[in-house]
Design an enzyme around this catalytic site. Structure first.
Site, mmCIF file in Angstrom:
data_model
loop_
_atom_site.group_PDB
_atom_site.id
_atom_site.type_symbol
_atom_site.label_atom_id
_atom_site.label_comp_id
_atom_site.label_asym_id
_atom_site.label_seq_id
_atom_site.Cartn_x
_atom_site.Cartn_y
_atom_site.Cartn_z
ATOM 1 N N HIS A 1 0.804 -1.203 0.068
ATOM 2 C CA HIS A 1 0.126 -0.034 -0.146
ATOM 3 C C HIS A 1 0.829 1.098 0.002
ATOM 4 C CE1 HIS A 1 -3.826 2.099 0.639
ATOM 5 N NE2 HIS A 1 -3.191 2.938 1.355
ATOM 6 N N HIS B 1 -10.304 2.316 -1.131
ATOM 7 C CA HIS B 1 -10.486 1.838 0.450
ATOM 8 C C HIS B 1 -11.359 0.507 0.385
ATOM 9 C CE1 HIS B 1 -10.326 4.290 4.190
ATOM 10 N NE2 HIS B 1 -9.078 4.260 3.819
ATOM 11 N N ASN B 2 -10.756 -0.527 -0.267
ATOM 12 C CA ASN B 2 -11.422 -1.691 -0.436
ATOM 13 C C ASN B 2 -11.626 -2.323 0.696
ATOM 14 O OD1 ASN B 2 -11.524 -0.736 -3.155
ATOM 15 N ND2 ASN B 2 -9.844 -2.071 -3.868
ATOM 16 N N ASP C 1 -5.220 14.368 0.623
ATOM 17 C CA ASP C 1 -4.416 14.645 -0.339
ATOM 18 C C ASP C 1 -4.174 15.806 -1.308
ATOM 19 O OD1 ASP C 1 -2.929 12.188 0.230
ATOM 20 O OD2 ASP C 1 -3.975 11.013 -1.124
#
Length: 733
Positions: free
Chosen positions: A34, A80-81, A102
């Site tokens: 990630h 954001h699975n 972000d």
């Protein structure tokens, strides 16, 4: 912690000693897929700008596009699975919050949110009742989470897409995209500089939620999903709204040297990345960190992913200006450390050193892996698909079935939950055009935005699927009259250690890179999400493209249907040869024949560039009054979607079969409305495109199609019932 034995051995070698428990946790999150992109980095080198950034100054949180007049647009997509599979409301909500921050840390005001969602089937009979019920639950609560956060934070949700497939059962995909506008002379950086400059913690207090969220996102979901609820963060959109205003106001003081969101890996990620990027050291005293529980350990404080937090470096002596702004907005702001010149990040808790590491070891020494690549058998088999062997179906009933497919059917149930108009800059909203259009203040230019992807195409032919994702999204923004300008991507795949999954990833990314280069739409930012699998196997490869288009005059934008009665024409690429009649990898094949087979047709890239330019020129000149591209479900579905606004009567060009003529998915086809036949003809000729007069719009009601002696008609009520009721009838209890 998600590290293997070789990685632990490498840490021992780099440090020359055993790591502390906190240091080990920091390495684990920074070296997770990630954060570290250890399997994806070699493949992402296909992207020209990514390669340049990796070899040059490194990547910021999101790329920036110069749109003229001193303004820039920044955008990014983030997945954001796994959190959404475990806790759908908060998983989706915090995905929205994270991507907004972000954008904010670039110095931009967030002006639009988009999302791309994937779930297992929601219709009865398409799986075990318990599985269907769970899919509906995930769908309902993910949408509620996006709405709940986005509506409260004051950023409009302007576009998105939802698709369904059995292999998303158990592992939904939730990708959130955010777009922001900023002045190019006010771009901020994440690189810490200036020995002695204070390091300031900003925003909400730190709690014990979200610890090891990054490593959780870098592993497959298993039977212990419920036990992983602590890995899911809790969002507070009202705190985020205050954070947006306070950050933008504090940046205007000029006292902030660098700023970064505490996203994945929390304080670890922000301190390590800021120090590494600025090539400096940093001291951090965790006792000074605002915390929700005073018994938190150094490990917990460094790894918590509590939401609505930022870290900044201010000019020495001017920290008061920053603290005052944040406290005025009712937010916590504390100096927790200083920039040093020793190149080492030193973290203490209760006067004890918790971690003391060179940040470059965590950012620059993450191992990089390249899996074995293997072309799967199903891919070779799909080359032999023969559309002429398909049994005949009732074509009239087939269109209604496609319109009621959840992939095509109206997503009104979803988008009516979203605030599309907050900030009052939305010029073309959901359902009105092939892309959303925004009219940002301070310029007459418009921004066209779209997120799009087709997993069926990417599964059956990943390279073509990558190409098609880019050209389809580009065509969508061009249909509003906007020039396709830049791409952000969301790459969702299974376990990268499986050779067939790594092959899917490699081929899809190469397709995206080749199409982006040919279209002149560079990939300026993106996200990779691996390990998307459950007991059913991995999800279909799902590359998503977020596309930005620029309109020189936002008032000229057009929708998918004309404003008044006019003629409809088919604008298409003459050179394209459809090997499988547009029925390979098609929605028609999946819905009517229950088959996923064949290849999607390869786009003709030079022709795609020409048709997009023709749309931009035609809209600007007032020749093209509406534009809607033919994609899933082919020309018949595209015309039915236009007919939902007012009646359409059209004669279709013939195909190899009647089904292919109606439902074949041929890339590079757009239905345009135009009142002046000679002007649209000269536009098509100028751009070397084929033009066919289809018929009329607004001369009655319903849809009437003729081809090859066949005459088919559908009433408005039939079309509307199929299209509008498919999702509400299974989701409204």
């Amino acid at each position: 912690m998600g590290l293997n034995a070789d990685e632990y051995a490498l840490i021992l070698t780099l440090l020359g000693r055993e790591p502390s428990y906190t240091e080990l946790g920091m390495f684990a999150v920074m070296w997770s897929e990630h954060c570290g992109y250890k399997y994806s980095r070699p493949v992402l080198a296909y992207f020209k700008q990514y390669k340049e950034a990796m070899e040059g100054d490194g990547l910021e949180n999101a790329g920036i596009v110069d749109i003229g007049e001193g303004l820039g647009v920044t955008m990014k997509v983030e997945s954001h699975n796994h959190p959404s599979a475990v806790e759908p409301y908060q998983g989706a909500a915090t995905g929205v919050g994270g991507i907004i921050r972000d954008i904010l840390t670039m110095g931009a005001r967030p002006i639009a949110g988009l999302n791309s969602l994937r779930f297992g089937p929601i219709r009865d009979g398409e799986g075990e009742p318990s599985v269907i019920e769970r899919n509906r639950y995930l769908f309902e609560h993910v949408v509620a989470g996006i709405a709940g956060y986005g509506n409260c934070v004051g950023v409009p949700t302007v576009a998105g897409e939802v698709n369904f497939h059995p292999r998303y059962s158990g592992n939904p995909l939730v990708n959130a995209m955010c777009v922001g506008v900023l002045r190019l002379d006010e771009v901020t950086t994440a690189g810490a500089t200036g020995t002695g400059n204070p390091v300031i913690y900003l925003g909400s207090a730190t709690g014990k939620d979200g610890i090891h969220g990054a490593t959780f996102a870098s592993d497959a979901l298993g039977e212990d999903n419920e036990a992983k609820r602590p890995n899911v963060q809790i969002g507070d959109p009202f705190a985020e709204k205050l954070l947006i205003e306070a950050t933008l106001e504090a940046l205007k003081t000029g006292a902030i040297v660098a700023i970064q969101d505490m996203g994945a890996a929390g304080l670890t990620c922000s301190t390590i990345e800021m120090a590494s990027k600025g090539e400096v050291g940093m001291t951090v005293d965790l006792d000074l960190v605002p915390m929700r529980e005073d018994d938190m350990t150094g490990y917990e404080l460094m790894l918590s992913e509590s939401q609505e937090r930022m870290l900044c470096v201010a000019e020495k002596g001017r920290e008061g200006e920053v603290l005052d702004v944040f406290r005025k907005w009712g937010l916590k702001a504390e100096v927790i450390g200083h920039v040093t010149d020793d190149g080492i990040v030193t973290v203490t808790r209760h006067g004890r050193i918790e971690a003391q590491v060179d940040p470059k070891l965590l950012t620059d020494h993450c191992p990089v892996y390249k899996s074995r690549i293997e072309e799967p058998e199903y891919f070779r088999r799909a080359a032999n698909f023969d559309p002429s062997q398909l049994p005949e179906v009732d074509l009239r009933a087939a269109l209604l079935k496609l319109l009621s497919s959840p992939d095509v059917a109206s997503k009104r149930w979803v988008f009516e939950q979203y605030d599309q108009q907050v900030q009052t800059q939305t010029s073309l909203a959901f359902g009105a055009g092939d892309a959303a259009v925004l009219a940002p203040r301070g310029t007459k230019k418009g921004l066209a935005l779209k997120i799009d992807g087709n997993a069926r195409q990417a599964y059956l032919h990943p390279y073509r699927g990558g190409l098609l994702a880019v050209v389809e999204a580009a065509r969508n923004v061009a249909c509003t009259g906007a020039k396709p300008t830049a791409v952000t991507d969301g790459l969702n795949f299974g376990n990268p250690t499986y050779p067939h999954v790594y092959w899917q990833f490699d081929r899809a990314v190469k397709g995206i890179a080749d199409a982006a280069e040919a279209m002149g739409t560079p990939v300026i930012s993106g996200n990779v999400s691996f390990y998307n699998e459950s007991d059913l196997g991995e999800v279909p490869p799902t590359p998503l493209i977020g596309m930005l288009g620029i309109l020189e005059d936002v008032n000229q934008r057009v929708g998918l249907a004309p404003q008044s009665p006019t003629n409809l024409f088919l604008l298409e690429i003459a050179e394209l040869e459809a090997g499988q009649a547009g029925l390979g990898a098609s929605l028609f094949l999946s819905e009517l024949h229950d088959r996923e087979d064949g290849y999607p047709e390869a786009p003709f890239l030079d022709g795609e560039r020409r048709i997009q330019q023709a749309l931009v020129d035609g809209v600007a000149a007032g020749v093209i009054l509406s534009a809607h591209d033919s994609s899933e479900g082919g020309l018949a579905v595209a015309l039915a979607e236009i007919a939902l606004h007012s009646g359409v009567s059209a004669a279709l060009p013939e195909g190899p079969t009647l089904a292919a003529a109606l439902f074949g998915e041929i890339p590079g086809r757009v239905v345009v409305g135009a009142s002046d036949a000679s002007k649209i003809e000269s536009l098509a000729t100028h751009h070397q495109l084929r033009l066919t007069r289809l018929g009329t719009y607004g001369s009655g009601e319903g849809l009437r199609l003729t081809l090859g002696g066949l005459d088919l008609a559908w009433s408005s009520e039939e079309l509307r019932t199929a299209y509008e009721s498919a999702i509400p009838q299974v989701m409204i209890h």
